[in-house]
Write a protein that holds these residues in place. Structure first.
Motif, PDB file in Angstrom:
ATOM      1  N   ARG A  43       0.829  -1.221   0.000  1.00 62.96           N
ATOM      2  CA  ARG A  43       0.000   0.000   0.000  1.00 62.96           C
ATOM      3  C   ARG A  43       0.855   1.259   0.000  1.00 62.96           C
ATOM      4  O   ARG A  43       0.563   2.222  -0.712  1.00 62.96           O
ATOM      5  N   VAL A  68      -6.084  -1.038  -4.433  1.00 67.62           N
ATOM      6  CA  VAL A  68      -6.435  -0.745  -3.036  1.00 67.62           C
ATOM      7  C   VAL A  68      -7.696   0.107  -2.981  1.00 67.62           C
ATOM      8  O   VAL A  68      -7.856   0.961  -2.107  1.00 67.62           O
ATOM      9  N   PRO A  70     -12.135   0.307  -3.158  1.00 70.34           N
ATOM     10  CA  PRO A  70     -13.167  -0.055  -2.161  1.00 70.34           C
ATOM     11  C   PRO A  70     -13.489  -1.543  -2.171  1.00 70.34           C
ATOM     12  O   PRO A  70     -14.638  -1.943  -2.413  1.00 70.34           O
ATOM     13  N   TRP A  71     -12.481  -2.348  -1.937  1.00 71.76           N
ATOM     14  CA  TRP A  71     -12.705  -3.797  -2.002  1.00 71.76           C
ATOM     15  C   TRP A  71     -12.627  -4.465  -0.638  1.00 71.76           C
ATOM     16  O   TRP A  71     -12.563  -5.677  -0.554  1.00 71.76           O
ATOM     17  N   GLN A  72     -12.611  -3.679   0.411  1.00 66.97           N
ATOM     18  CA  GLN A  72     -12.598  -4.236   1.774  1.00 66.97           C
ATOM     19  C   GLN A  72     -14.026  -4.154   2.313  1.00 66.97           C
ATOM     20  O   GLN A  72     -14.486  -3.094   2.734  1.00 66.97           O
ATOM     21  N   THR A 108     -11.314   1.939   3.418  1.00 71.02           N
ATOM     22  CA  THR A 108      -9.985   1.342   3.369  1.00 71.02           C
ATOM     23  C   THR A 108      -8.982   2.403   3.799  1.00 71.02           C
ATOM     24  O   THR A 108      -9.299   3.603   3.806  1.00 71.02           O
ATOM     25  N   THR A 110      -6.690   3.644   2.163  1.00 69.21           N
ATOM     26  CA  THR A 110      -6.370   4.525   1.043  1.00 69.21           C
ATOM     27  C   THR A 110      -7.594   5.278   0.529  1.00 69.21           C
ATOM     28  O   THR A 110      -7.525   5.911  -0.526  1.00 69.21           O
ATOM     29  N   THR A 111      -8.702   5.235   1.269  1.00 69.45           N
ATOM     30  CA  THR A 111      -9.926   5.921   0.818  1.00 69.45           C
ATOM     31  C   THR A 111      -9.704   7.408   0.536  1.00 69.45           C
ATOM     32  O   THR A 111     -10.103   7.909  -0.529  1.00 69.45           O
TER      33      THR A 111
END
Length: 391
Positions: A43, A68, A70-72, A108, A110-111
């Motif tokens: 990241r 990285v 919005p996949w969390q 996340t 990194t949002t």
């Protein structure tokens, strides 16, 4: 975009803040150092690359940050309990519905970076198709992540809300900001253009009113010299040539004024240092036979312009004629008798037309036409009228 030392400092600070967030939200470095290096190190590296290219090319930063995105799906800004089953009934018994917790706008580490560069893309990129292509790529990546986690309906909702919150909304806000800035710039350019046109109009009116009036007086003087007794033929000829030259200069002035003039704001009605009495005295000094009656009390703002136009017309179209000027608070008139010489100008000028417009803007009325053997200009101003520039 050229990167200045200040920009470099801001980018380094941004990278440090984003890296701290990524490290705080990542695996425990003491419990699982290998996973910490793989996840958090990846990241941090992606953030460094995105920030390095994000200022000149924000869309490239969005592409770099796709892994990285919005996949969390286990954390979100909001959580809603949704029913994805229809329920089943057996005899008279209705089985209870199952509620599933759905994450809205997944979070996340990194949002902030993804949202910021999506906004900058809308702000700085005029063409829409590159952003649409990147959104398509993000949709493909998100769909792959959802399918890899089982393809449950709640994951699709989380993924779609993440795409909207991470990419679409910030991009649209950037587009809106760019258009507002562009519109403001265009409004500033339009205001500057209008100011230039107003200045051209002011110059045109000033040339017509002041310089045209002075040229008419020069022609009057030349006409008087041309017919003066005892003048040598050569001198009379020179005076006639001067009269013709003044008339031609007046005509060229009218053509130039036609090019410059724009009907936006009229010029001031009178010079700062000259009143109606001084205007009449100047015309009388040029050889015109002028009598003036100026009533006591406030002089209408239109008086100077009306008297100037009347004297100019008399000098050009009825040289040698007597002129009577009358100024009162409720009426302004300029009347001349029959011409006793050759006119020094051709008909069809814009003087009376421009004066009529000024009178209209001031709320008054104007009449101009033959009166006996001469011509009369009459203006009835509005009581208390002001400068028509504010009309």
């Amino acid at each position: 975009m050229r990167r200045t030392p200040r920009h470099l400092l801001h980018d380094v600070l941004l990278w440090l803040v984003m890296s701290l967030l990524a490290a705080a939200a990542g695996p425990d470095p003491f419990a699982d150092p290998g996973r910490f290096l793989a996840v958090t190190g990846g990241r941090v590296l992606l953030l460094a690359l995105a920030i390095a290219v994000g200022r000149p090319w924000p869309l490239a930063a969005v592409v770099i940050l796709l892994p990285v995105g919005p996949w969390q799906f286990d954390e979100g800004l909001a959580t809603a309990d949704w029913d994805f089953s229809r329920g089943q009934a057996t005899g008279d018994q209705l089985w209870p519905l199952s509620l599933v917790a759905v994450k809205i706008f997944p979070l996340t580490p990194t949002t902030p970076a993804v949202i910021w560069y999506a906004y900058l893309t809308g702000r700085r990129t005029a063409r829409a198709w590159p952003a649409v292509a990147v959104l398509g790529a993000a949709t493909v990546v998100g769909s792959g992540v959802v399918l890899a986690h089982g393809g449950q309906p709640r994951l699709w909702v989380t993924m779609v809300s993440g795409l909207a919150g991470f990419y679409v909304l910030p991009y649209l806000l950037g587009v809106l900001r760019r258009r507002l800035v562009h519109q403001r710039a265009r409004a500033g350019e339009a205001a500057a253009a209008q100011a230039r046109m107003r200045e051209r109009a002011r110059i045109a009116h000033e040339m017509h009113d002041s310089l045209g009036h002075d040229l008419a007086l020069i022609a009057v003087r030349a006409a008087g010299l041309e017919i003066a007794p005892g003048l040598a033929p050569a001198q009379a000829k020179a005076a006639g040539e001067l009269r013709v030259a003044a008339a031609e200069a007046t005509e060229r002035l009218r053509q130039i004024v036609g090019l410059l003039r724009e009907d936006i704001d009229p010029a001031p009605l009178a010079p700062v240092d000259e009143d109606v009495a001084a205007l009449v005295e100047r015309a009388r000094g040029s050889g015109m036979e002028v009598t003036a009656e100026i009533a006591p009390g406030p002089v209408p703002a239109l008086a100077h312009r009306v008297v100037q136009e009347g004297l100019t017309n008399a000098a050009k179209h009825a040289p040698g004629a007597w002129v009577r000027v009358s100024v009162a608070p409720g009426r302004i008139s300029v009347r001349n008798g029959p011409s006793r010489g050759r006119p020094t100008a051709v008909p069809g000028g814009m003087g009376l037309t421009g004066l009529r417009e000024r009178v209209r803007l001031a709320g008054g009325t104007m009449a101009a036409g033959p009166a006996g053997e001469g011509f009369e200009l009459v203006v009835v101003p509005r009581a208390g009228e002001g400068d028509p520039r504010v009309a």
